[in-house]
Motif scaffolding. Structure first.
Motif, PDB file in Angstrom:
ATOM      1  N   HIS A 130      41.013  21.272 120.315  1.00 31.24           N
ATOM      2  CA  HIS A 130      40.246  21.454 119.085  1.00 31.24           C
ATOM      3  C   HIS A 130      40.825  22.581 118.242  1.00 31.24           C
ATOM      4  N   HIS A 131      41.312  23.628 118.878  1.00 28.17           N
ATOM      5  CA  HIS A 131      41.923  24.708 118.116  1.00 28.17           C
ATOM      6  C   HIS A 131      43.313  24.323 117.616  1.00 28.17           C
ATOM      7  N   LYS A 132      44.011  23.504 118.379  1.00 25.30           N
ATOM      8  CA  LYS A 132      45.343  23.069 117.946  1.00 25.30           C
ATOM      9  C   LYS A 132      45.244  22.049 116.823  1.00 25.30           C
ATOM     10  N   HIS A 133      44.237  21.172 116.882  1.00 24.98           N
ATOM     11  CA  HIS A 133      44.040  20.118 115.874  1.00 24.98           C
ATOM     12  C   HIS A 133      42.592  20.172 115.382  1.00 24.98           C
ATOM     13  N   PRO A 134      42.224  21.187 114.597  1.00 21.67           N
ATOM     14  CA  PRO A 134      40.814  21.398 114.231  1.00 21.67           C
ATOM     15  C   PRO A 134      40.211  20.325 113.323  1.00 21.67           C
ATOM     16  N   LEU A 135      41.034  19.469 112.734  1.00 23.24           N
ATOM     17  CA  LEU A 135      40.496  18.429 111.859  1.00 23.24           C
ATOM     18  C   LEU A 135      40.485  17.048 112.509  1.00 23.24           C
ATOM     19  N   ASP A 136      40.759  16.978 113.798  1.00 25.63           N
ATOM     20  CA  ASP A 136      40.683  15.706 114.521  1.00 25.63           C
ATOM     21  C   ASP A 136      39.213  15.335 114.681  1.00 25.63           C
ATOM     22  N   GLY A 137      38.731  14.433 113.826  1.00 28.00           N
ATOM     23  CA  GLY A 137      37.310  14.109 113.774  1.00 28.00           C
ATOM     24  C   GLY A 137      36.771  13.409 115.001  1.00 28.00           C
ATOM     25  N   LEU A 138      37.631  12.820 115.814  1.00 26.41           N
ATOM     26  CA  LEU A 138      37.169  12.101 117.000  1.00 26.41           C
ATOM     27  C   LEU A 138      37.115  12.979 118.239  1.00 26.41           C
ATOM     28  N   ARG A 139      37.543  14.245 118.102  1.00 21.67           N
ATOM     29  CA  ARG A 139      37.441  15.156 119.238  1.00 21.67           C
ATOM     30  C   ARG A 139      36.712  16.437 118.852  1.00 21.67           C
ATOM     31  N   LEU A 140      35.785  16.298 117.934  1.00 21.09           N
ATOM     32  CA  LEU A 140      34.983  17.440 117.498  1.00 21.09           C
ATOM     33  C   LEU A 140      33.695  17.554 118.286  1.00 21.09           C
ATOM     34  N   VAL A 141      33.152  16.434 118.728  1.00 19.53           N
ATOM     35  CA  VAL A 141      31.908  16.440 119.496  1.00 19.53           C
ATOM     36  C   VAL A 141      32.222  16.067 120.944  1.00 19.53           C
ATOM     37  N   PHE A 142      31.307  16.439 121.837  1.00 19.59           N
ATOM     38  CA  PHE A 142      31.536  16.191 123.257  1.00 19.59           C
ATOM     39  C   PHE A 142      31.260  14.728 123.599  1.00 19.59           C
ATOM     40  N   PRO A 143      32.159  14.079 124.324  1.00 20.72           N
ATOM     41  CA  PRO A 143      31.868  12.724 124.808  1.00 20.72           C
ATOM     42  C   PRO A 143      30.620  12.735 125.682  1.00 20.72           C
ATOM     43  N   PRO A 144      29.746  11.743 125.564  1.00 18.73           N
ATOM     44  CA  PRO A 144      28.507  11.727 126.354  1.00 18.73           C
ATOM     45  C   PRO A 144      28.730  11.873 127.851  1.00 18.73           C
ATOM     46  N   ALA A 145      29.816  11.316 128.374  1.00 14.37           N
ATOM     47  CA  ALA A 145      30.071  11.424 129.816  1.00 14.37           C
ATOM     48  C   ALA A 145      30.283  12.875 130.222  1.00 14.37           C
ATOM     49  N   ALA A 146      31.012  13.621 129.398  1.00 11.64           N
ATOM     50  CA  ALA A 146      31.245  15.042 129.698  1.00 11.64           C
ATOM     51  C   ALA A 146      29.951  15.836 129.585  1.00 11.64           C
ATOM     52  N   THR A 147      29.148  15.513 128.581  1.00  9.72           N
ATOM     53  CA  THR A 147      27.863  16.191 128.402  1.00  9.72           C
ATOM     54  C   THR A 147      26.949  15.948 129.596  1.00  9.72           C
ATOM     55  N   ALA A 148      26.942  14.714 130.089  1.00  6.71           N
ATOM     56  CA  ALA A 148      26.082  14.373 131.228  1.00  6.71           C
ATOM     57  C   ALA A 148      26.449  15.219 132.452  1.00  6.71           C
ATOM     58  N   ILE A 149      27.742  15.466 132.647  1.00  7.75           N
ATOM     59  CA  ILE A 149      28.188  16.292 133.768  1.00  7.75           C
ATOM     60  C   ILE A 149      27.690  17.732 133.598  1.00  7.75           C
ATOM     61  N   LEU A 150      27.814  18.266 132.384  1.00  4.11           N
ATOM     62  CA  LEU A 150      27.360  19.638 132.122  1.00  4.11           C
ATOM     63  C   LEU A 150      25.842  19.759 132.218  1.00  4.11           C
ATOM     64  N   CYS A 151      25.135  18.649 131.995  1.00  6.59           N
ATOM     65  CA  CYS A 151      23.671  18.675 132.051  1.00  6.59           C
ATOM     66  C   CYS A 151      23.142  18.963 133.448  1.00  6.59           C
ATOM     67  N   VAL A 152      23.907  18.611 134.467  1.00  3.54           N
ATOM     68  CA  VAL A 152      23.417  18.750 135.845  1.00  3.54           C
ATOM     69  C   VAL A 152      23.103  20.205 136.189  1.00  3.54           C
ATOM     70  N   PRO A 153      24.039  21.158 136.023  1.00  3.44           N
ATOM     71  CA  PRO A 153      23.685  22.550 136.338  1.00  3.44           C
ATOM     72  C   PRO A 153      22.653  23.131 135.383  1.00  3.44           C
ATOM     73  N   VAL A 154      22.669  22.690 134.117  1.00  3.95           N
ATOM     74  CA  VAL A 154      21.694  23.207 133.155  1.00  3.95           C
ATOM     75  C   VAL A 154      20.287  22.746 133.522  1.00  3.95           C
ATOM     76  N   TRP A 155      20.141  21.475 133.883  1.00  7.54           N
ATOM     77  CA  TRP A 155      18.840  20.953 134.306  1.00  7.54           C
ATOM     78  C   TRP A 155      18.350  21.684 135.555  1.00  7.54           C
ATOM     79  N   THR A 156      19.255  21.945 136.482  1.00  4.58           N
ATOM     80  CA  THR A 156      18.889  22.686 137.697  1.00  4.58           C
ATOM     81  C   THR A 156      18.361  24.073 137.343  1.00  4.58           C
ATOM     82  N   MET A 157      19.010  24.724 136.376  1.00  9.44           N
ATOM     83  CA  MET A 157      18.574  26.056 135.950  1.00  9.44           C
ATOM     84  C   MET A 157      17.174  26.005 135.342  1.00  9.44           C
TER      85      MET A 157
END
Length: 244
Positions: A130-157
């Motif tokens: 994202h820092h190397k290609h800051p205007l790449d519109g398809l890699r600006l938001v997190f893919p849902p699959a990656a978000t779901a993985i990050l949700c696991v420790p956050v939900w536990t917290m």
């Protein structure tokens, strides 16, 4: 040991067979990744088309996928005994907690210093691209699959910090905060606010990309940058790069 003359070939997938080209940069990776290429297209990550598809996400997918989940979580809390007012308060609390998570993730994970082959590669896939290609519109938001993985420790917290009836709405508020964050992030790169808070945030965020990468870690708000002393000095001006 990396060659001092190694050059990243962005015409090839970043992860191809056993080679991850940015990994070879070693200590030079930190400087390289913060020299942005201002173009709308970024390089391929994977040679495999399915894996590559999972790395590219349109901004509107984020609210489409996660807002129904937020509504369901609030409904669960009400079913477990919270009043609508209590559920709304939990949601607001979750949004506030997210602002701190947003800051900490951006500062301590997305901007972690790496120099190893694997570390450079993982960092590039997570945030360096994202820092190397800051205007790449398809890699600006997190893919849902990656978000779901990050949700696991956050939900536990959230479960550990609250009651069974409050936890779903509190987590739903955090998830809503994330949706606001990702949509705001996309807007700051591709929207054209001419005045008001949006214009201030855009200047503040572009400053992080093009002038002071070690400052300005907030996206939806600069509050935690003020609290932790990472707000850019007033003398650091905004840049016009990326405003178009």
């Amino acid at each position: 040991m990396v060659s001092k003359h190694f050059t990243v070939d962005l015409s090839k997938p970043i992860v191809s067979r056993s080679e991850a080209y940015v990994g070879h940069l070693g200590e030079a990776y930190e400087k390289w990744v913060h020299q942005p290429i201002v173009s709308k297209d970024g390089p391929r990550f994977f040679a495999n088309d399915f894996c590559e598809l999972l790395t590219r996400t349109k901004w509107w997918v984020i609210p489409l996928v996660w807002l129904p989940v937020v509504c369901w979580l609030v409904f669960v809390s009400i079913q477990r005994g919270l009043t609508p007012t209590e559920a709304a308060s939990a949601v607001i609390g979750g949004i506030f907690i997210w602002t701190l998570l947003e800051y900490c993730l951006h500062r301590f994970l997305f901007h972690i210093k790496t120099r190893s082959y694997l570390g450079n590669t993982l960092h590039y896939l997570l945030h360096g691209c994202h820092h190397k290609h800051p205007l790449d519109g398809l890699r600006l938001v997190f893919p849902p699959a990656a978000t779901a993985i990050l949700c696991v420790p956050v939900w536990t917290m959230f479960k550990l910090l609250s009651t069974p009836s409050t936890a779903p709405a509190l987590f739903g508020g955090g998830l809503l905060g994330y949706v606001i964050y990702d949509c705001t992030h996309y807007y700051l790169h591709h929207g054209k606010p001419s005045k008001g808070y949006g214009h201030i945030l855009k200047r503040y965020h572009l400053n992080h990309h093009f002038k002071s990468q070690n400052k300005g870690f907030g996206i939806t708000s600069s509050i935690w940058d003020h609290v932790f002393g990472t707000f850019p000095a007033p003398k650091v001006g905004a840049t016009k790069v990326g405003d178009s």
